[in-house]
Design a protein around this motif. Structure first.
Motif, short mmCIF file in Angstrom:
data_model
loop_
_atom_site.label_atom_id
_atom_site.label_comp_id
_atom_site.label_asym_id
_atom_site.label_seq_id
_atom_site.Cartn_x
_atom_site.Cartn_y
_atom_site.Cartn_z
N CYS A 156 -6.88 1.83 0.27
CA CYS A 156 -7.06 1.56 1.70
C CYS A 156 -8.18 0.55 1.96
O CYS A 156 -9.11 0.41 1.17
CB CYS A 156 -7.41 2.84 2.45
N THR A 157 -8.09 -0.08 3.12
CA THR A 157 -9.18 -0.92 3.62
C THR A 157 -10.24 0.02 4.20
O THR A 157 -9.95 1.21 4.43
CB THR A 157 -8.68 -1.88 4.72
N GLU B 178 -11.31 0.40 7.21
CA GLU B 178 -10.83 1.02 8.46
C GLU B 178 -9.80 2.11 8.16
O GLU B 178 -9.78 3.16 8.79
CB GLU B 178 -10.20 -0.03 9.39
N GLN B 179 -8.95 1.83 7.19
CA GLN B 179 -7.93 2.81 6.82
C GLN B 179 -8.56 4.03 6.15
O GLN B 179 -8.04 5.14 6.29
CB GLN B 179 -6.90 2.17 5.88
N ARG B 180 -9.67 3.83 5.44
CA ARG B 180 -10.34 4.98 4.80
C ARG B 180 -10.81 5.97 5.84
O ARG B 180 -10.72 7.18 5.64
CB ARG B 180 -11.53 4.50 3.97
N GLN C 95 0.83 -1.20 0.00
CA GLN C 95 0.00 0.00 0.00
C GLN C 95 0.87 1.26 0.00
O GLN C 95 0.56 2.24 -0.67
CB GLN C 95 -0.92 0.01 1.22
#
Length: 179
Positions: free
Chosen positions: A135-136, A138-140, A63
């Motif tokens: 992003c996943t 949660e990462q978003r 990533q």
């Protein structure tokens, strides 16, 4: 005779202190004049921001590489517009400081700057979307918070820069002179 007051002890102590001072001054002089054998690491604004994203978002190595690639492409894409805006602003300033500025030219320059700025804001939103796709979920959410912090920090810095003393109420009157 007391050892601490003896002439030999005082002379020896002063000699040691003089040697230490000369050594320290020599070291400081050498440190300031000595050039390191290798070039120092150059950290650019883009790179330091990339590091900033990696921590709060807990990005994987893949990533991180993808983020770097997306950011490089974005900056390559908008750099000509940034340079064009800078040129237009210089032209706007030149026109503004003339004794009799051409208001039509000022309007057209301001319009051109606004158009380019609007394009850059659209590109920025698309860039953020591209980053979010990497992003996943949660990462978003973390990405959204980081981007909001960056945006609000810039606004806060600008407000602080132009604010008067606390508690002071300033009234601004704009007077337009018809030409």
């Amino acid at each position: 005779m007391d050892f601490l007051t003896s002439k030999r002890f005082i002379t020896t102590t002063l000699a040691v202190l003089v040697v230490l001072n000369v050594t320290l001054l020599g070291f400081l002089w050498w440190q300031n004049t000595h050039k390191p054998g290798h070039d120092p690491v150059k950290i650019t604004r883009q790179y330091s921001r990339h590091i900033y994203f990696t921590g709060p978002l807990s990005l994987t190595e893949e990533q991180s590489l993808r983020f770097r690639e997306i950011r490089k492409n974005h900056f390559r894409k908008v750099t000509p517009d940034i340079q064009a805006i800078a040129g237009l602003k210089k032209e706007l300033i030149r026109e503004s400081v003339k004794e009799k500025p051409d208001t039509a030219k000022i309007d057209s320059l301001a319009e051109a700057i606004g158009t380019k700025q609007a394009f850059m804001e659209k590109e920025l939103a698309l860039h953020f979307h591209e980053l979010a796709l990497v992003c996943t979920p949660e990462q978003r959410d973390s990405l959204r918070k980081v981007l909001e912090q960056i945006a609000t920090r810039k606004i806060k810095v600008r407000k602080d820069r132009f604010a008067g003393p606390e508690g002071e109420v300033r009234e601004i009157k704009i007077i337009r002179e018809e030409r």
